[in-house]
Design an enzyme around this catalytic site. Structure first.
Site, PDB file in Angstrom:
ATOM      1  N   LYS A  61       0.743  -1.153   0.130  1.00 32.99           N
ATOM      2  CA  LYS A  61       0.026  -0.054   0.097  1.00 32.99           C
ATOM      3  C   LYS A  61       0.681   1.232  -0.109  1.00 32.99           C
ATOM      4  O   LYS A  61       1.842   1.187   0.637  1.00 32.99           O
ATOM      5  CB  LYS A  61      -0.935  -0.072   1.243  1.00 32.99           C
ATOM      6  CG  LYS A  61      -2.058   1.050   1.252  1.00 32.99           C
ATOM      7  CD  LYS A  61      -2.915   0.896   2.590  1.00 32.99           C
ATOM      8  CE  LYS A  61      -3.693   2.092   2.674  1.00 32.99           C
ATOM      9  NZ  LYS A  61      -4.653   1.954   3.830  1.00 32.99           N
ATOM     10  N   SER A 142      -9.323   2.224   3.133  1.00 33.00           N
ATOM     11  CA  SER A 142      -8.619   3.184   2.222  1.00 33.00           C
ATOM     12  C   SER A 142      -7.768   2.173   1.318  1.00 33.00           C
ATOM     13  O   SER A 142      -7.134   2.600   0.523  1.00 33.00           O
ATOM     14  CB  SER A 142      -7.798   3.976   3.068  1.00 33.00           C
ATOM     15  OG  SER A 142      -7.049   3.235   3.901  1.00 33.00           O
ATOM     16  N   SER A 166     -10.173   0.127   6.827  1.00 33.64           N
ATOM     17  CA  SER A 166      -9.381   0.228   5.595  1.00 33.64           C
ATOM     18  C   SER A 166      -9.020  -1.073   5.203  1.00 33.64           C
ATOM     19  O   SER A 166      -8.455  -1.006   4.065  1.00 33.64           O
ATOM     20  CB  SER A 166      -8.465   1.240   6.039  1.00 33.64           C
ATOM     21  OG  SER A 166      -8.868   2.388   6.155  1.00 33.64           O
TER      22      SER A 166
END
Length: 468
Positions: A61, A142, A166
């Site tokens: 990420k 996210s 997330s």
């Protein structure tokens, strides 16, 4: 002779050339991915395989430091300044395990802490990530790119980060497995922060065993989480159903979760119904936001101090940068949460400490732990999220409900496993537990996954005609 790792990476890059323009899950491809794979193939051929994930590809990420790739948190403010010349510990652990760093996955900018009306999966740096099961549907946030990439077959492994939902949300929306570990299990040094109380990096993969294998690599302990992903561990488990408080926000998700209960019971688990948690009122949500914003302001400034080059050094600098680049950074939504953080209390203030104490009391001793203890439970199970909602770059996202907040505030683990497709979109169940109960949750999740596959088969892959 081409080795297995290089062949796998070549296939992934070829697939990405077709799929990635549609879903936009990867914001940076590692230019040396094939060279990494070749080195690892040579090691394996010489008898030097480092472990079960040797040569396997993983996405990181884009809020996690990598010494050889940009780390932007989705913001143009960080795009031109390299992170410090070292990996985050959780990245170094993957390299040490012999994994190929395939690239960086897109995310909701600043991990969705920028604005109350944000669009999940969008960042100024990476653009908009779409759900591979429906290109007009949200990939969640996210860790949108991590979830969408795994589901679309662009990488067998990815790492997300969760503060509240997330990992759980994109795992549920994209039909992959996500494990949000107990806070502190995976080190957060070198991760663009939100909250020291709630931030928790974790693995995403297509099976519980694969996710558990990656958690073994990521965790700062010597536990073998994959050893829990074996058959026969459901018998005797007591699993509670908080039906009043965390069911009822989606008929599709509820129906799938009901079928999951039937499968769990058939495998020998005892289902204990109506084991409800106390309702978390608006005041708990307000306390959580106060805690996140107070901790974010302090933590992000500490993190920015580690970056080199011409980057913002304070939260006010970030706000000013966004205003100066409003045509790109503020094209779809604002930065109201940043502005609230600037106006609100700092970490360590009486307001922050009191809010944190109330949240912990409501979700630990007065919430999850209380229900587990009173009913003699090993875990709780709930629907995760409704099916993914349509993408909307104009209006605020509207979630009907989710399961993530109690475990997020408590800092406790969640394991999310896809259940089935509802109207062509994935729905999932999440298993909750107390602190450091990942092993037991993995046993339950793996047992459910085996029963699901025996009953109806693994979740069907995305089937857009142009996918390969």
């Amino acid at each position: 002779m081409t080795g297995a790792a290089r062949e796998a990476v070549e296939r992934l890059l070829e697939r990405a050339s077709v799929v990635e323009p549609q879903i936009n899950a990867i914001c940076t491809v590692h230019p040396d991915a094939l060279e990494q794979a070749e080195r690892l193939d040579r090691e394996a051929a010489a008898g030097g395989a480092r472990g079960p994930l040797h040569g396997r590809a993983v996405l990181v990420k884009d809020n996690i430091d990598t010494h050889d790739l940009p780390t932007t948190a989705g913001s143009l403010a960080l795009a031109q300044a390299p992170p410090p010349g070292r990996d985050a510990p959780l990245v170094q652990r993957r390299r040490d395990a012999g994994m190929v760093i395939l690239g960086k996955a897109n995310l909701s900018e600043w991990a969705n802490i920028r604005d109350e009306s944000s669009t999940s999966g969008w960042s100024a740096y990476g653009g908009l990530t779409r759900n591979p099961y429906g290109l007009n549907r949200s990939a969640g946030g996210s860790s949108a790119g991590s979830g969408a990439a795994v589901a679309a077959g662009l990488a067998p492994f990815a790492v997300g980060t969760e503060t509240d939902g997330s990992i759980t949300c994109p795992a549920a929306f994209n039909g992959c497995v996500g494990i949000k570990p107990t806070v502190g299990t995976v080190p957060t040094s070198g991760v663009v922060p939100i909250s020291s109380s709630q931030d928790s990096p974790g693995p995403m993969a297509m099976t519980v065993r694969d996710a558990a294998s990656l958690l073994t690599v990521l965790a700062a302990n010597d536990r073998d989480y994959a050893a829990h992903a074996v058959r026969g561990r459901l018998a005797g488990k007591r699993i509670g159903v908080p039906r009043t408080t965390y069911w009822g926000y989606s008929p599709h998700a509820d129906a799938a979760a009901e079928r999951a209960l039937t499968l769990l019971a058939a495998e020998g688990a005892t289902i204990v119904d109506d084991t409800d948690l106390p309702v978390l009122g608006d005041e708990v949500g307000e306390d959580e936001l106060l805690v996140l914003l107070a901790e974010f302001r302090s933590a992000v400034e500490d993190y920015l101090a580690t970056r080199t080059g011409d980057v913002p050094r304070t939260l006010q600098d970030i706000v000013d940068f966004n205003r100066a680049h409003a045509e790109t950074e503020l094209a779809h939504f604002g930065q109201s949460l940043f502005e609230k953080a600037l106006a609100g209390p700092r970490a360590g203030s009486p307001e922050h400490l009191d809010a944190r104490s109330r949240g912990v009391g409501a979700t630990r001793s007065g919430g999850i732990d209380q229900v587990l203890r009173e009913h003699g439970l090993d875990a709780l199970v709930t629907p995760s999220y409704p099916p993914a909602h349509p993408i909307d770059l104009v209006n605020a996202e509207a979630f009907a409900g989710s399961c993530s907040s109690p475990a997020a505030i408590a800092g406790y683990p969640l394991v999310t496993v896809p259940s089935e497709l509802a109207a062509g979109l994935p729905v999932a169940v999440s298993f909750w537990g107390t602190a450091h109960s990942e092993g037991s949750l993995i046993e339950i999740a793996h047992g459910y996954e085996v029963a699901r596959d025996r009953s109806s088969g693994p979740l069907a892959a995305p089937t857009y005609p142009s996918f390969v």
